[in-house]
Design an enzyme around this catalytic site. Sequence first.
Site, mmCIF file in Angstrom:
data_model
loop_
_atom_site.group_PDB
_atom_site.id
_atom_site.type_symbol
_atom_site.label_atom_id
_atom_site.label_comp_id
_atom_site.label_asym_id
_atom_site.label_seq_id
_atom_site.Cartn_x
_atom_site.Cartn_y
_atom_site.Cartn_z
ATOM 1 N N LYS A 102 0.868 -1.182 0.000
ATOM 2 C CA LYS A 102 0.000 0.000 0.000
ATOM 3 C C LYS A 102 0.899 1.225 0.000
ATOM 4 O O LYS A 102 2.024 1.171 0.486
ATOM 5 C CB LYS A 102 -0.893 0.004 1.229
ATOM 6 C CG LYS A 102 -1.836 -1.171 1.269
ATOM 7 C CD LYS A 102 -3.206 -0.744 1.721
ATOM 8 C CE LYS A 102 -4.147 -1.935 1.722
ATOM 9 N NZ LYS A 102 -4.773 -2.134 3.026
ATOM 10 N N HIS A 126 0.384 8.849 6.742
ATOM 11 C CA HIS A 126 1.366 8.235 7.654
ATOM 12 C C HIS A 126 2.340 9.256 8.222
ATOM 13 O O HIS A 126 3.202 8.908 9.022
ATOM 14 C CB HIS A 126 2.175 7.164 6.925
ATOM 15 C CG HIS A 126 1.362 6.015 6.458
ATOM 16 N ND1 HIS A 126 1.090 5.778 5.131
ATOM 17 C CD2 HIS A 126 0.726 5.046 7.136
ATOM 18 C CE1 HIS A 126 0.339 4.705 5.022
ATOM 19 N NE2 HIS A 126 0.100 4.237 6.223
ATOM 20 N N HIS A 141 1.535 7.076 2.320
ATOM 21 C CA HIS A 141 0.930 8.352 1.941
ATOM 22 C C HIS A 141 0.987 9.372 3.057
ATOM 23 O O HIS A 141 1.477 9.089 4.158
ATOM 24 C CB HIS A 141 -0.489 8.147 1.423
ATOM 25 C CG HIS A 141 -1.400 7.498 2.418
ATOM 26 N ND1 HIS A 141 -1.802 8.121 3.559
ATOM 27 C CD2 HIS A 141 -1.960 6.260 2.438
ATOM 28 C CE1 HIS A 141 -2.590 7.318 4.238
ATOM 29 N NE2 HIS A 141 -2.694 6.175 3.587
HETATM 30 N N1 ARG Z 1 -0.869 -0.858 9.980
HETATM 31 C C1 ARG Z 1 -1.881 -0.233 10.783
HETATM 32 C C2 ARG Z 1 -2.604 0.829 9.961
HETATM 33 O O1 ARG Z 1 -2.044 1.367 9.031
HETATM 34 C C3 ARG Z 1 -1.323 0.417 12.016
HETATM 35 C C4 ARG Z 1 -0.706 -0.543 12.987
HETATM 36 C C5 ARG Z 1 -0.503 0.080 14.311
HETATM 37 N N2 ARG Z 1 0.103 -0.804 15.265
HETATM 38 C C6 ARG Z 1 -0.493 -1.785 15.872
HETATM 39 N N3 ARG Z 1 0.200 -2.517 16.695
HETATM 40 N N4 ARG Z 1 -1.766 -2.091 15.662
HETATM 41 O O2 ARG Z 1 -3.726 1.153 10.287
#
Ligand code: ARG
Length: 561
Positions: free
Chosen positions: A121, A127, A124
């Site tokens: 993905k 983030h 962007h």
């Molecule tokens: N990858 C997830 C997202 O973009 C965020 C992960 C955050 N960390 C976690 N331990 N859940 O929404």
Amino acid sequence: MDFKKIIVENLNCGFLTKEQAYPMLGACASLDMGDYCLPCFRFAKELKKSPQAIAEEMAKNVSSEYFTAENVGGYVNFRLDRKFMAEKVLTEVYGGGESFKAEKPNGKTICLDYSSINIAKPFHIGHLLTTAIGGSLYRIYKRLGYNVVGINHLGDWGTQFGKMIVAFKKWGDRKDVEKRGVNALVELYVRFHKEAEENPKLDDEARAWFKKIEDGDKEATELFKYFKAVTLEEVDKVYKRLGIEFDSYNGESFYNDKMDGVIETLKEKNLLKQSDGASIVDLSDYNMPPCLILRSDGASLYATRDLAAAVYRKKTYDFDKNLYVVAYQQNLHFKQVFKVLELMGCEWAEDCVHVPFGMVSLEGGGSLSTRSGNVVYLSDVLDTAVEKAKKVIEEKNPDLNDKDKIAQQVGVGAVVFMALSTAKIKDLVFSYDKALSFEGETAPYLQYTQARCRSVRVKCGEPKLENVDFSLLTDDAAAAVVTLLNRYDAVIRDAAEKYEPSLLAKYLIDLAQSYNAFYVDHRIAGEREEVTKARLMLSECVRKTLKDGLNLLLIESPDKM
Ligand code: ARG
């Protein structure tokens, strides 16, 4: 320098011990009133006297060569001797070399989950906040002597990888992916969704491929690893530009074989309930929807992986705090996960903290959604900012060497500062013009102030700053700068405690503004040697603090601008 300590050491009053007085001392609202004040209202009842009378008496009993005290409407206002203050603060800040040193290790560990991007993905602008806030907190905690474990909890698991494989096998091309990276992968993903609307069979194929990944099939695993490598290579470039680092890239897939323990405990504690074939933890007693643990086909979920990850982090790092820098959209998710941990009997659940933040959008629009494929890449935002910075530099200072490098530092710094200077919880509308203004509350303004402090020193022939006459730094403007310089340490601590780098960002703006106000009516070069030296000392302390503070905010400081 802890002046409060000096003040309480010199208080002579029967009803208040030093220990009690210390936390009651606060900074005065404005320097005209004094430096620190102590409200006397709460003693009135016990002492059967008016607060004014109490303050009056307290002020009278103070005797110190370092400060004076007076009663102002029931407050004792303490005013430090300005020469003493300048000497103590500036010698402390100036000492110890070019940069501030990290504190001694305090033996405590902080796990810091941030950035946590998703494989295949786009990286962007959404983030930006988690990456910048987390990256800055990483540096701040290190400074304070913590052992920090930066974790990129990669989103590298889920049925979408089955879809990716189908799309890649049908329409993909390695050469194209090599060339265009994640962009190419995202396009495939978007195409999959379009075509699957017409042809639902594709979804079955995707499910089958995902099953193959789960079963460790060779081709499926190879492709899965390939998508991951392509994404990480690209993301790493952005991390390098931002000066971000991680100690672990253990993402969701890492926990594939580590969830059994969680399921066991949930069963043992009789917490796992069946609901429409799925396994859930009922959280209705806590006014929350149930936490989904296993789908009806037995597959685990995002929350299941986070439960396993938290247990793993406790076991592996024995953290004192386990932080998650994740957007507020996931408030409920983390509340559920922490509650389930607590129900599982993990007494350390209370050390897990969700550090939420608001949404980012671009001034003038720009969608952030992946499915439509219409996203604003963080690297493009950085490039645009750098380009614009270059133009400004060309205009302002065409003879500068190293213009490209400086444009990088200014452009990237501007973006990061804009992200970090807004209180976390507010939504942020990103504007290039605001971020890059040299006059506003921006990184370029701070960088420019820092560079100017440096060039002034060079202009003065870089004299050794020894035997400085601090009595030359006692006017209001100098005292204001000194007071702020003395607050730096406390600001860093406050930012760490509140998970709020914006406090540091605001402080740096205050410091730069206060210094620039001083600079406007205090010439540094071309004065009597003693005067130049004293003012340079102040200037150097400001420069060192700005540079250090910017560094804690992930921002570089060019020597010249
Ligand atoms: N990858 C997830 C997202 O973009 C965020 C992960 C955050 N960390 C976690 N331990 N859940 O929404």
